[in-house]
Scaffold this active site. Sequence first.
Site, mmCIF file in Angstrom:
data_model
loop_
_atom_site.group_PDB
_atom_site.id
_atom_site.type_symbol
_atom_site.label_atom_id
_atom_site.label_comp_id
_atom_site.label_asym_id
_atom_site.label_seq_id
_atom_site.Cartn_x
_atom_site.Cartn_y
_atom_site.Cartn_z
ATOM 1 N N ASN A 7 0.858 -1.185 0.000
ATOM 2 C CA ASN A 7 0.000 0.000 0.000
ATOM 3 C C ASN A 7 0.896 1.238 0.000
ATOM 4 O O ASN A 7 1.479 1.587 1.020
ATOM 5 C CB ASN A 7 -0.893 -0.040 1.246
ATOM 6 C CG ASN A 7 -1.874 1.128 1.287
ATOM 7 O OD1 ASN A 7 -1.812 2.043 0.462
ATOM 8 N ND2 ASN A 7 -2.775 1.108 2.250
ATOM 9 N N ARG A 91 -2.711 -2.077 -3.338
ATOM 10 C CA ARG A 91 -3.864 -1.211 -3.189
ATOM 11 C C ARG A 91 -3.688 -0.049 -4.165
ATOM 12 O O ARG A 91 -2.654 0.628 -4.139
ATOM 13 C CB ARG A 91 -3.946 -0.687 -1.759
ATOM 14 C CG ARG A 91 -5.128 0.227 -1.600
ATOM 15 C CD ARG A 91 -4.971 1.162 -0.459
ATOM 16 N NE ARG A 91 -6.123 2.050 -0.445
ATOM 17 C CZ ARG A 91 -6.068 3.304 -0.051
ATOM 18 N NH1 ARG A 91 -4.932 3.823 0.346
ATOM 19 N NH2 ARG A 91 -7.139 4.048 -0.072
ATOM 20 N N HIS A 180 -12.578 3.599 0.306
ATOM 21 C CA HIS A 180 -12.585 2.546 1.336
ATOM 22 C C HIS A 180 -13.277 1.296 0.783
ATOM 23 O O HIS A 180 -13.834 0.492 1.532
ATOM 24 C CB HIS A 180 -13.363 2.967 2.605
ATOM 25 C CG HIS A 180 -12.745 4.080 3.389
ATOM 26 N ND1 HIS A 180 -13.496 5.047 4.003
ATOM 27 C CD2 HIS A 180 -11.447 4.366 3.685
ATOM 28 C CE1 HIS A 180 -12.701 5.887 4.640
ATOM 29 N NE2 HIS A 180 -11.444 5.497 4.452
ATOM 30 N N ARG A 241 -11.845 16.113 7.541
ATOM 31 C CA ARG A 241 -12.640 16.451 6.352
ATOM 32 C C ARG A 241 -14.063 16.830 6.744
ATOM 33 O O ARG A 241 -14.660 16.206 7.617
ATOM 34 C CB ARG A 241 -12.707 15.266 5.375
ATOM 35 C CG ARG A 241 -11.388 14.878 4.773
ATOM 36 C CD ARG A 241 -11.610 13.912 3.598
ATOM 37 N NE ARG A 241 -10.374 13.289 3.169
ATOM 38 C CZ ARG A 241 -10.080 12.001 3.346
ATOM 39 N NH1 ARG A 241 -10.947 11.187 3.927
ATOM 40 N NH2 ARG A 241 -8.934 11.516 2.930
ATOM 41 N N GLU A 385 -8.137 -4.724 5.337
ATOM 42 C CA GLU A 385 -7.989 -4.423 3.915
ATOM 43 C C GLU A 385 -6.863 -5.242 3.286
ATOM 44 O O GLU A 385 -6.962 -5.655 2.135
ATOM 45 C CB GLU A 385 -7.737 -2.918 3.733
ATOM 46 C CG GLU A 385 -9.020 -2.119 3.930
ATOM 47 C CD GLU A 385 -8.796 -0.636 4.177
ATOM 48 O OE1 GLU A 385 -8.414 -0.290 5.308
ATOM 49 O OE2 GLU A 385 -8.999 0.158 3.253
#
Length: 397
Positions: A7, A91, A180, A241, A385
């Site tokens: 990743n 990823r 995600h 955010r 993940e």
Amino acid sequence: MKVLVINCGSSSLKYQLIDMENESVIAKGLCERIGIDGSMLTHQPVNKDKYVVEKDMPSHKEAIELVMSALTDAEHGVIKDTSEINAIGHRVLHGGMKFTQSIVVNEQVKEVIRECFDLGPLHNPANLMGIEACEAAMPGTPNVAVFDTTFGMSMPEKAYMYAIPHEYFEKYSIRRYGFHGTSHMFVSGETIKFAELDPENAKVIVCHLGNGASISASIGGKCVDTSMGLTPLEGLIMGTRSGDVDPAVVQFICNKENLTVNEVLNILNKKSGVLGMSGGVSSDFRDIEAAKEAGNHLAKVAMDAYIYRVVKYIGAYTAAMNGVDAIAFTAGLGENDKKTRKEICECLSYLGVKIDDEANDIRGQKRIISAADSKVKVVLLPTNEELAIARETVALV
Ligand code: ADP
């Protein structure tokens, strides 16, 4: 079969070597400050001591080389030779609309990742560098790209089209993509298995509540809607955010503060969320909750608004699917914060949701946390993940 999961961020590279015979992690680690002074690798083999290497890594190429030497190191390594790695799963943030599933990397795939630089300007270039570094370090070993956006590709047009002139979709592929995706795919699939729901028709809402947060609705494990949009800025309130805001806010702040659109977008991405709402307390929910307990009014408003937004989305997605069989909580806050899970569930009594306080008194473990007579099953399901990427990789090679 051993799968290396990679990743890459713009200046970092996380990895895990997973033995897919029993889906166990053999070693994992992190390269930090790639391309910056003071770069270092932290390698953690299972059942062995941590190994830290401080060495210049001008690019992801050197980082991958360092990962390979750590994995094969006589003292700290876990394999004799890199030929023991059967495949590498990467990823990749954005696959645009070209990929509806994970794919074995070839020149054409790399070209599409490049075409999507505009859509994922921070991540896609780094993801491609990671792939190319692995190709150079291990020629002949298959690389698989697992996109964060593919889960959202099953959304119907009514969910992914923005109500803006159609030419922008045609010219620039502006639409809801969702992020995600690997986490939502993993958690919705595992929830169906764990809660013994109908694999074809189960209606599941996954709340991925980390520093970045998003929520998805899926039927039979296929995404029908998700809260992040063209970029990860849309949807829930997050650590830094804003999530959903009236787009006119951007113009208003630009005019009042004499800022550019890019500068305001940076504020919405990095200085908003609970950090901004609380007047700068923190982007970490533990700090926000502590400040709220200590009587900080803005921290209380931030936490209340955070929960309120999650509850609104659950209501909207239940309506969109005409029902919900299970609600799953995952990621940092979702897995660790029983109080927030309870507060969210208490707002869902109209759906017949009943939380079991004893079952909910848990962190980071798979468990049904709703009462036996709850009309909707509520599940704590830790995301993974890396394992999801490794499974996709095995399926393709
Ligand atoms: P990301 O991958 O988006 O960086 P994570 O899924 O690792 O985020 O989640 C990190 C967040 O989880 C932190 O911001 C922290 O606020 C939150 N978190 C972790 N443990 C707890 C806890 N016990 N209570 C509340 N929040 C927590």
